[in-house]
Design an enzyme around this catalytic site. Sequence first.
Site, PDB file in Angstrom:
ATOM      1  CG  HIS A   1       3.632  -5.962  -3.119  1.00  0.00           C
ATOM      2  ND1 HIS A   1       4.434  -6.796  -2.372  1.00  0.00           N
ATOM      3  CD2 HIS A   1       2.623  -6.746  -3.588  1.00  0.00           C
ATOM      4  CE1 HIS A   1       3.941  -8.019  -2.402  1.00  0.00           C
ATOM      5  NE2 HIS A   1       2.859  -8.022  -3.128  1.00  0.00           N
TER       6      HIS A   1
ATOM      7  CG  HIS B   1       1.215  -7.922  -7.915  1.00  0.00           C
ATOM      8  ND1 HIS B   1       0.996  -9.272  -7.891  1.00  0.00           N
ATOM      9  CD2 HIS B   1       0.684  -7.441  -6.761  1.00  0.00           C
ATOM     10  CE1 HIS B   1       0.359  -9.597  -6.765  1.00  0.00           C
ATOM     11  NE2 HIS B   1       0.154  -8.508  -6.065  1.00  0.00           N
TER      12      HIS B   1
ATOM     13  CG  ASP C   1      -0.702  -5.834  -2.914  1.00  0.00           C
ATOM     14  OD1 ASP C   1      -0.756  -6.252  -1.749  1.00  0.00           O
ATOM     15  OD2 ASP C   1      -0.606  -6.581  -3.915  1.00  0.00           O
TER      16      ASP C   1
ATOM     17  CG  HIS D   1      -3.236  -7.520   1.954  1.00  0.00           C
ATOM     18  ND1 HIS D   1      -3.700  -8.797   1.734  1.00  0.00           N
ATOM     19  CD2 HIS D   1      -2.337  -7.277   0.980  1.00  0.00           C
ATOM     20  CE1 HIS D   1      -3.083  -9.312   0.687  1.00  0.00           C
ATOM     21  NE2 HIS D   1      -2.263  -8.408   0.197  1.00  0.00           N
TER      22      HIS D   1
ATOM     23  CG  HIS E   1       1.377  -8.360   1.407  1.00  0.00           C
ATOM     24  ND1 HIS E   1       0.957  -7.606   0.338  1.00  0.00           N
ATOM     25  CD2 HIS E   1       2.604  -7.898   1.734  1.00  0.00           C
ATOM     26  CE1 HIS E   1       1.898  -6.729   0.024  1.00  0.00           C
ATOM     27  NE2 HIS E   1       2.914  -6.885   0.848  1.00  0.00           N
TER      28      HIS E   1
END
Length: 208
Positions: free
Chosen positions: A57, A160, A53, A51, A47
């Site tokens: 992750h 996330h 994800d 970058h 990361h």
Amino acid sequence: MKLIDVTVPIDASLPNYPGNTPFTLEAIKRLARGDSSNVSTLHMSAHTGTHVDAPRHFFDNAPGVEALPLEMMLGRTRVIEISSRSGIGAEQLADLDLSDDVRILFKTSNSRLWGSPDFHTDYTGVTASGAEHLIAHGIRVVGVDYLSVEEFKKPGAPAHHVLLGGGAIIIEGLNLRDVDPGIYDMLCLPLRVVGADGAPARVVLRKS
Ligand SMILES: [Zn+2]
């Protein structure tokens, strides 16, 4: 055709997310030492800098970065400027018509933090309600201009979980300082690292 490189340079002055491996370039062979060539080893987090994800992750057994469909990361992309510093939530997005959008990059005051090698914890992230709003409106690529889409140390990491769990790809670590809000053609190509939870990417915007 104008190309705008929104990738941050990977060097020793790049801020490092706390706890991740800082970037170093280790000299393995050097002409100056009498070796036959210059060869270095890269030490860095998956990361590092700009970058992508992958779902892995935050979800074991979910796809790694090599399985992300390239066509998702190429094509029409909208850059939206958010002036709020209190997080990108549903409230900040409510007035936007996202019906033509699949890919969104958020330009915030974060882009001005790149000049500093220190990691700034007060960056602007996406809140749970913002992530839910994006997924509900069909957004499948979300880019942000600092090292995490998540507000710093947010318990449960809702942005996330909602974004990756909702089938979206996250791009972090963009520098959008010199990018005007609007529609672009994006090229985002993460390294094909098998099984990795993320990978550095070169990201370029094209104005047609
Ligand atoms: Zn992330």
